[in-house]
Design a protein around this motif. Structure first.
Motif, mmCIF file in Angstrom:
data_model
loop_
_atom_site.group_PDB
_atom_site.id
_atom_site.type_symbol
_atom_site.label_atom_id
_atom_site.label_comp_id
_atom_site.label_asym_id
_atom_site.label_seq_id
_atom_site.Cartn_x
_atom_site.Cartn_y
_atom_site.Cartn_z
ATOM 1 N N GLN A 193 0.816 -1.214 0.000
ATOM 2 C CA GLN A 193 0.000 0.000 0.000
ATOM 3 C C GLN A 193 0.858 1.275 0.000
ATOM 4 N N GLU A 194 2.175 1.117 -0.238
ATOM 5 C CA GLU A 194 3.099 2.251 -0.088
ATOM 6 C C GLU A 194 2.718 3.467 -0.922
ATOM 7 N N ALA A 195 2.142 3.220 -2.098
ATOM 8 C CA ALA A 195 1.830 4.342 -2.996
ATOM 9 C C ALA A 195 0.772 5.259 -2.394
ATOM 10 N N VAL A 196 -0.085 4.717 -1.552
ATOM 11 C CA VAL A 196 -1.170 5.537 -1.006
ATOM 12 C C VAL A 196 -0.601 6.552 -0.016
ATOM 13 N N ALA A 197 0.107 6.055 0.994
ATOM 14 C CA ALA A 197 0.678 6.974 1.993
ATOM 15 C C ALA A 197 1.618 7.971 1.325
ATOM 16 N N THR A 198 2.460 7.478 0.416
ATOM 17 C CA THR A 198 3.470 8.343 -0.201
ATOM 18 C C THR A 198 2.817 9.389 -1.103
ATOM 19 N N ALA B 246 -19.771 9.375 -1.110
ATOM 20 C CA ALA B 246 -19.549 10.825 -1.061
ATOM 21 C C ALA B 246 -20.750 11.590 -1.608
ATOM 22 N N ARG B 247 -21.440 11.005 -2.564
ATOM 23 C CA ARG B 247 -22.528 11.749 -3.198
ATOM 24 C C ARG B 247 -23.628 12.072 -2.193
ATOM 25 N N THR B 248 -23.797 11.210 -1.192
ATOM 26 C CA THR B 248 -24.796 11.464 -0.159
ATOM 27 C C THR B 248 -24.528 12.788 0.544
ATOM 28 N N TYR B 249 -23.253 13.122 0.662
ATOM 29 C CA TYR B 249 -22.865 14.321 1.410
ATOM 30 C C TYR B 249 -22.506 15.472 0.478
ATOM 31 N N ARG B 250 -22.747 15.273 -0.814
ATOM 32 C CA ARG B 250 -22.502 16.319 -1.817
ATOM 33 C C ARG B 250 -21.054 16.789 -1.797
ATOM 34 N N ILE B 251 -20.143 15.846 -1.693
ATOM 35 C CA ILE B 251 -18.722 16.182 -1.776
ATOM 36 C C ILE B 251 -18.101 15.280 -2.845
ATOM 37 N N PRO B 252 -16.942 15.646 -3.372
ATOM 38 C CA PRO B 252 -16.322 14.786 -4.383
ATOM 39 C C PRO B 252 -15.913 13.438 -3.788
ATOM 40 N N GLY B 253 -16.197 12.395 -4.525
ATOM 41 C CA GLY B 253 -15.748 11.052 -4.168
ATOM 42 C C GLY B 253 -14.899 10.521 -5.307
ATOM 43 N N VAL B 254 -13.657 10.253 -5.040
ATOM 44 C CA VAL B 254 -12.694 9.960 -6.097
ATOM 45 C C VAL B 254 -12.160 8.550 -5.925
ATOM 46 N N VAL B 255 -12.184 7.761 -6.975
ATOM 47 C CA VAL B 255 -11.558 6.438 -6.934
ATOM 48 C C VAL B 255 -10.216 6.520 -7.642
ATOM 49 N N VAL B 256 -9.165 6.076 -6.965
ATOM 50 C CA VAL B 256 -7.850 6.050 -7.635
ATOM 51 C C VAL B 256 -7.233 4.664 -7.529
ATOM 52 N N ASP B 257 -6.326 4.417 -8.454
ATOM 53 C CA ASP B 257 -5.522 3.198 -8.429
ATOM 54 C C ASP B 257 -4.464 3.371 -7.342
ATOM 55 N N GLY B 258 -4.655 2.695 -6.249
ATOM 56 C CA GLY B 258 -3.744 2.845 -5.117
ATOM 57 C C GLY B 258 -2.384 2.217 -5.333
ATOM 58 N N GLN B 259 -2.166 1.588 -6.477
ATOM 59 C CA GLN B 259 -0.843 1.027 -6.775
ATOM 60 C C GLN B 259 0.003 2.024 -7.559
ATOM 61 N N ASP B 260 -0.597 3.126 -7.962
ATOM 62 C CA ASP B 260 0.115 4.129 -8.763
ATOM 63 C C ASP B 260 0.258 5.399 -7.931
ATOM 64 N N VAL B 261 1.450 5.629 -7.438
ATOM 65 C CA VAL B 261 1.670 6.754 -6.521
ATOM 66 C C VAL B 261 1.324 8.089 -7.170
ATOM 67 N N LEU B 262 1.493 8.169 -8.478
ATOM 68 C CA LEU B 262 1.245 9.452 -9.140
ATOM 69 C C LEU B 262 -0.256 9.729 -9.281
ATOM 70 N N GLN B 263 -1.021 8.687 -9.503
ATOM 71 C CA GLN B 263 -2.482 8.860 -9.498
ATOM 72 C C GLN B 263 -2.957 9.286 -8.122
ATOM 73 N N VAL B 264 -2.398 8.657 -7.115
ATOM 74 C CA VAL B 264 -2.781 9.032 -5.751
ATOM 75 C C VAL B 264 -2.407 10.488 -5.491
ATOM 76 N N TYR B 265 -1.189 10.845 -5.931
ATOM 77 C CA TYR B 265 -0.743 12.228 -5.738
ATOM 78 C C TYR B 265 -1.678 13.210 -6.437
ATOM 79 N N ASN B 266 -2.033 12.906 -7.682
ATOM 80 C CA ASN B 266 -2.906 13.808 -8.443
ATOM 81 C C ASN B 266 -4.214 14.060 -7.702
ATOM 82 N N ALA B 267 -4.791 12.996 -7.210
ATOM 83 C CA ALA B 267 -6.074 13.122 -6.505
ATOM 84 C C ALA B 267 -5.891 13.872 -5.190
ATOM 85 N N ALA B 268 -4.819 13.542 -4.469
ATOM 86 C CA ALA B 268 -4.581 14.190 -3.179
ATOM 87 C C ALA B 268 -4.303 15.675 -3.363
#
Lengths: 405, 323
Positions: free
Chosen positions: A98-103, A255-277
């Motif tokens: 799960q390293e890509a998520v934290a990083t 997330a839609r219930t609370y009217r906030i963005p809900g984003v799914v990312v590939d947690g194996q790709d650190v750069l996708q995680v970074y983009n979303a974060a």
């Protein structure tokens, strides 16, 4: 026990239950809703999210690579110690895989500065990856996990409870649920102070079922709090597949219930995680409210400790005596390991010319040396004084020793 | 009769009751109700009774306790097994609802329900939120809820049968540190009362009172004291509410020396209640109270094991009382 998800168990048992019917209904509704009306509520990685990693400097990318390696080798080294050194007392809920998520998340945060400047991170019972990504000192964490007096928390915390305010690492919440609320509460405090910090909580797929999940997102949304909820969906809470506790495939749908963005990312790709974060953090810092990020990921070890692992090998396979609800099949573990987050990032960096094979190898060798030295340092640290257990209950003084009568 | 583990004994009692009551339900979290024992058939409540009656959802102890209470109010006997980390999350449902509803409804509400609350605090290295032995005090304080704490597999089975058959809500504390105990447990269903303490030894010099995970240390110290010629009356409370005042008073009237022993925090630990009840009824006795200090359990085994009450501490305190 055979591998199974909740639905397969129910269908195999041949016993239709009201909950299964309702689940199917909810799934259909969720799917239809997403297709018809919610595109504006959703940002999808590789879609509406910008490729913000384009702006990362080579130094920053190398630092992120080193962070992922540090998390990985800390765990592999500790797993080997647990398996081969009978006198070693430390243990862990391993984060490897799960390293890509934290990083990726922490790369989008402020990690240095005064306490009222750094962004805050709340972690889980699986904290060592989050801690290292936030900048917690590796040596002191190793010492803490081995119950040493000079450890990160002077031997009071150990693995599931570590914290380090100096880098905004507010602590591992060993429970499932309360950490979310506290993190949102910190965001509430930050907003009142006007200090432009962001509060981030990591949580697992098991948090969805807790009342805290819903109360946290509802209040964070109602108050536009500077808050990011990073939900690491590694498919299993302890030993139960997440289909036992959540009616949706994508928990980000909530997330839609609370009217906030809900984003799914590939947690194996650190750069996708970074983009979303990066987007979520900037949104939060600008006063535009919270985001729920669901990172699809997987852990290479079992829930707790190193059952099924072998010294010198990555991952744990085979029988885990504690896996009483869902047994993770070896092929599932290996299929996820084939998309290893460190391999993926290494290939990207070489492809970009940020690193070459030799430099990537050198980076790994340097981290392995650093980790080895950290554990050696920790091994030499003093044990705690028994009577110090009576201290730090209140700001000052000690409590009475009541065990002698 | 066979030698049985703790959980096997408990599930044997539950299985029997579920076979008698076709609507009785069991709610669990991440611990499926499965137990095996050498020479005995595997018990798997989920498999035997199906997921309509034996069910888990997510990590939500308020749901587990509330659903158990609600099932009981609807006339369905219900048991839930709440793991140690979550045994405070369900407090509201038990304290402010289960404990008050019979009184609030003028006696109408029926609550044939059992909350099994696992508790730990015995394991060096776990620390902090993963150590929570102190809930014995919290739950015993609630009116309208019986709070029991068996310390042997034999009592665990008999008290589970009694708890299920009791029409009052019962908090059934399970000190997980005792999970490895094994002893002879009858195969047939039997009831162990929910309001009677057990004398584990008799003697005229000193009364030692404890419960749950405190009992193994008490039994060890009792053995050593008896061997050195001290007559010890070791009392296992078994039930914190109602508390068996009569047995306590009778014993201390004889010994005039009372030592209480708890793994719970010192302030308001069960021993504090024991001493108060005895002091109200016995003149001229001497008292000592051993408990975990008023500090959260630290991770370091050096700190934790020094703080955790043990048989040595009992020997020291007994010497002072006898001296």
């Amino acid at each position: 026990m055979a591998y199974e998800t909740k639905l397969s168990r129910e269908s195999r048992g041949g016993e239709p239950t009201p909950s299964a019917t309702r689940r199917t209904f909810l799934k259909a509704v969720a799917g239809a809703g997403a297709a018809v009306s919610l595109s504006s509520q959703f940002s999808w990685a590789n879609g509406e999210i910008g490729y913000w990693a384009k702006d990362l400097s080579d130094d920053k990318l190398k630092e992120m690579y080193a962070t992922m390696l540090r998390i990985r080798w800390h765990e592999r080294t500790q797993a080997d110690k647990m398996l081969t050194e009978p006198g070693y007392r430390g243990y862990n809920h391993f984060y490897a895989g799960q390293e890509a998520v934290a990083t990726g998340v922490c790369a989008a945060l402020r990690n240095k500065g005064a306490f009222e400047e750094v962004d805050l991170v709340y972690s889980t019972h699986r904290p060592s990856g989050h801690a290292l990504a936030k900048g917690v000192d590796l040596k002191k964490m190793c010492a803490e996990n081995d119950f040493r007096a000079t450890g990160l928390n002077k031997g009071y915390a150990a693995e599931m409870h570590i914290s380090d305010k100096s880098v905004g690492f507010m602590g591992a919440d060993g429970m499932i649920g309360p950490g979310l609320v506290m993190a949102a509460g910190s965001a509430f405090g930050i907003r009142a102070r006007g200090s432009k910090q962001v509060s981030v909580v990591f949580g697992g797929d098991g948090t969805y079922a807790t009342p805290a999940f819903h109360g946290t997102l509802n209040n964070a949304a109602l108050l536009d709090l500077p808050f990011v909820y990073v939900l690491e969906n590694n498919l299993y809470h302890q030993y139960a597949h997440y289909s036992y506790s959540c009616p949706m495939k994508d928990i980000a749908d909530a997330a839609r219930t609370y009217r906030i963005p809900g984003v799914v990312v590939d947690g194996q790709d650190v750069l996708q995680v970074y983009n979303a974060a990066k987007e979520a953090v900037e949104r939060a810092r600008a006063g535009e409210g919270p985001t729920l990020i669901e990172a699809k990921t997987y852990r290479y070890y079992n829930h707790w400790g190193a059952p099924g692992a072998k010294p010198g090998e990555l991952g744990a396979f085979g029988y885990d005596p504690l896996a009483i609800s869902s047994f993770r099949p070896e092929r599932e573990v290996r299929a996820w390991m084939a998309r290893d987050p460190i391999d993926i990032f290494r290939k990207t960096l070489i492809n970009w010319g940020t690193l070459d094979q030799a430099k990537a190898d050198a980076a790994e060798a340097a981290v392995k040396k650093e980790v080895k030295e950290a554990f050696e340092w920790a091994d030499k640290q003093p044990l705690c004084k028994p009577e110090d257990g009576l201290k730090n209950v209140f700001v000052t003084g000690s409590v009475r020793a009541a065990q002698f009568g | 009769m066979a030698r049985k583990s703790w959980m096997y004994s408990v599930l044997e009692a539950v299985q029997y009751e579920m076979r008698q009551r076709k609507d009785m339900v069991w709610l669990f979290e991440l611990t499926p109700p499965v137990a095996s024992n050498p020479g005995k058939p595997v018990i798997n409540l989920e498999k035997e009774f199906g997921r309509t009656r034996v069910n888990n959802t997510g990590i939500d102890e308020m749901w587990m306790a509330g659903a158990t209470l609600g099932a009981g109010l609807a006339g369905v006997t219900a048991v839930t097994y709440i793991p140690y980390q979550g045994n405070g999350m369900c407090f509201q449902m038990i304290q402010n609802h289960a404990g008050k509803l019979r009184h609030m409804t003028g006696g109408d509400a029926e609550m044939p329900i059992v909350f099994i609350l696992e508790m730990t605090g015995q394991t060096p290295g776990f620390a902090g939120q993963h150590s929570d032995y102190e809930i014995d005090t919290y739950y015993a304080h609630i009116p309208g809820v019986k709070t029991v704490i068996p310390s042997t597999p034999r009592d665990a089975k008999g008290m589970m049968a009694s708890a299920i058959r009791d029409r009052n809500p019962v908090v059934y504390l399970y000190p997980a540190g005792l999970r490895n105990l094994v002893e002879e447990v009858p195969d047939d269903q039997y009831e162990t009362p929910l309001d009677k303490a057990a004398l584990r030894s008799t003697g005229g010099d000193l009364t030692i009172v404890s419960s749950g995970a405190g009992m193994p240390e008490v039994l060890e110290a009792t053995k050593r004291l008896q061997e050195s010629g001290v007559g010890v009356e070791a009392i296992d409370l078994r039930s914190l509410k109602p508390m068996d005042t009569e047995t306590l008073v009778k014993s201390v009237q004889k010994t005039k020396r009372l030592l209480t022993f708890d793994q719970s925090y010192y302030t308001l630990c069960p021993g504090a209640e024991v001493i108060a009840r005895v002091a109200e009824n016995v003149d001229g006795a001497r008292y000592k109270r051993i408990a975990f200090p008023d500090a959260p359990p630290p991770a370091s085994p050096e700190m934790f094991l020094w703080m955790r009450p043990n048989a040595e501490h009992i020997m020291g305190a007994a010497k002072q009382l006898l001296g």
